[in-house]
Motif scaffolding. Structure first.
Motif, short mmCIF file in Angstrom:
data_model
loop_
_atom_site.label_atom_id
_atom_site.label_comp_id
_atom_site.label_asym_id
_atom_site.label_seq_id
_atom_site.Cartn_x
_atom_site.Cartn_y
_atom_site.Cartn_z
N TRP A 1 76.96 172.49 19.55
CA TRP A 1 77.36 171.44 20.49
C TRP A 1 78.66 171.83 21.19
O TRP A 1 78.77 171.71 22.43
N TYR A 2 79.61 172.31 20.42
CA TYR A 2 80.91 172.66 20.98
C TYR A 2 80.81 173.84 21.95
O TYR A 2 81.51 173.89 22.97
N THR A 3 79.93 174.78 21.64
CA THR A 3 79.72 175.92 22.53
C THR A 3 79.04 175.46 23.81
O THR A 3 79.41 175.88 24.92
N ALA A 4 78.05 174.59 23.69
CA ALA A 4 77.38 174.06 24.87
C ALA A 4 78.35 173.25 25.73
O ALA A 4 78.30 173.31 26.97
N PHE A 5 79.22 172.51 25.07
CA PHE A 5 80.23 171.76 25.82
C PHE A 5 81.15 172.71 26.59
O PHE A 5 81.55 172.43 27.74
N ALA A 6 81.49 173.85 25.98
CA ALA A 6 82.31 174.84 26.68
C ALA A 6 81.59 175.38 27.91
O ALA A 6 82.20 175.55 28.97
N TRP A 7 80.30 175.65 27.78
CA TRP A 7 79.53 176.10 28.95
C TRP A 7 79.53 175.03 30.04
O TRP A 7 79.67 175.33 31.23
N PHE A 8 79.39 173.75 29.63
CA PHE A 8 79.40 172.65 30.60
C PHE A 8 80.75 172.56 31.29
O PHE A 8 80.83 172.44 32.52
N LYS A 9 81.82 172.61 30.50
CA LYS A 9 83.17 172.49 31.08
C LYS A 9 83.44 173.61 32.08
O LYS A 9 83.97 173.36 33.17
#
Length: 341
Positions: A290-298
């Motif tokens: 989740w945190y990695t996907a959030f980084a991609w989103f950001k």
């Protein structure tokens, strides 16, 4: 060093301030230069011919002090300097805008290299590259092990609801720069919102932790200093890990204007970085996807903002014409990361 005054840095006024606040620190005429490669804030190297310091201030003409809070940056460095976390020694904070036209702070100059690309890492060779990146993880574990209350940072942020606020903040940023259809971006945001994890105990969070925000030097390629604390706060430590994992993942896009270090020979795979962080920190990292996907989103949102300004003619320079092509790549990586878990 150029004897001229770089824009935003009045060396005469700086000298007067340093002589008054730190008598005997400066022993000769000051010279200065702008350090290239900084993000939003301006960073200068200053020397008296014997010693060197760094001056950091907001960008020229900027009026939103909350986005470029020099007091906040100085506070976290000052708090962490007595700990084992490698940060430059703080010299002084100046909030008097009469000196340089904006608040600023001075810290020691630390020798070292910020490695930004796989090409820059390559000359180190596989063994040194591997050791440097693993040391990056260990240093992050050390940062997250600091008790905020013990170093005077108990009120440095609002950890309750941290992830929800972060997600809303970047969605708002996206809405501010929407001028084209981006397939998958709303799905990525919605899925992140539905699967919001429960945060561990809050720590000091760097907010932009990666290889080119640390200085590496010495015979052992140790991390001599962590730089660029403008996004630091109290919050979920796994956001730092997720961003580090993202920047350690191959983009699959040759000659990209935004690169990761993943392709450097010897660079550890993301899974090894996650395992090392878990083993050394003792934290549960089962939701790291989740945190990695959030980084991609950001990063997709940040890049879309740059692309939007480019389409308005507000951003010029090499590579900006290709930023827009990167955004769908980051969105796809985010969706794939969530799907794979």
């Amino acid at each position: 060093m150029s004897p001229d005054h770089p824009p935003g840095l009045d060396l005469d006024r700086l000298r007067v301030l340093l002589d008054r606040e730190r008598p005997g620190l400066v022993t000769g005429p000051l010279s200065g230069r702008l350090i290239e490669g900084g993000r939003s804030n301006l960073t200068y190297a200053v020397s008296d011919g014997t010693d060197r310091w760094v001056v950091r201030r907001p960008p020229l003409g900027h009026v939103l002090a909350t986005a470029h809070d020099m007091r906040r940056e100085h506070r976290v460095i000052d708090a962490l300097y007595p700990t084992d976390v490698p940060v430059p020694r703080p010299v002084l904070l100046c909030e008097d805008e009469e000196v340089l036209g904006a608040p600023f702070y001075v810290m020691e100059f630390v020798d070292g290299t910020p490695f930004r690309t796989a090409e820059q890492l390559a000359p180190l060779g596989p063994e040194r590259t591997r050791a440097a990146v693993l040391n990056l993880v260990d240093t992050l574990v050390g940062l997250h092990a600091v008790d905020p209350a013990e170093v005077g940072l108990a009120d440095f942020g609002r950890p309750d609801g941290f992830l929800d606020r972060q997600l809303r903040r970047w969605a708002k940023q996206l809405d501010a720069s929407r001028n084209r259809d981006l397939a998958g971006i709303d799905e990525l945001h919605a899925t992140l919102g539905r699967e919001l994890p429960r945060s561990p105990a809050p720590t000091v969070v760097h907010g932009d932790y990666r290889l080119d925000n640390v200085l590496i030097g010495g015979e052992g390629d140790e991390i001599r200093a962590i730089l660029d604390w403008e996004m630091s706060t109290l919050g979920d430590p796994l956001t730092d890990l997720g961003l580090l994992v993202m920047y350690s993942s191959p983009l699959g896009m040759p000659d990209s204007p935004v690169s990761t270090t993943a392709q450097a020979p010897g660079h550890p795979a993301p899974a090894e970085l996650i395992e090392r962080y878990a083993a050394r920190s003792g934290r549960d990292v089962s939701t790291v996807a989740w945190y990695t996907a959030f980084a991609w989103f950001k990063l997709a949102v940040i890049l879309e903002g740059i692309h939007y300004r480019y389409t308005l003619g507000q951003t010029v320079g090499r590579g900006f014409d290709r930023i827009g092509d990167l955004v769908p790549v980051f969105i796809e990586h985010g969706l794939t990361t969530l799907q794979k878990g």
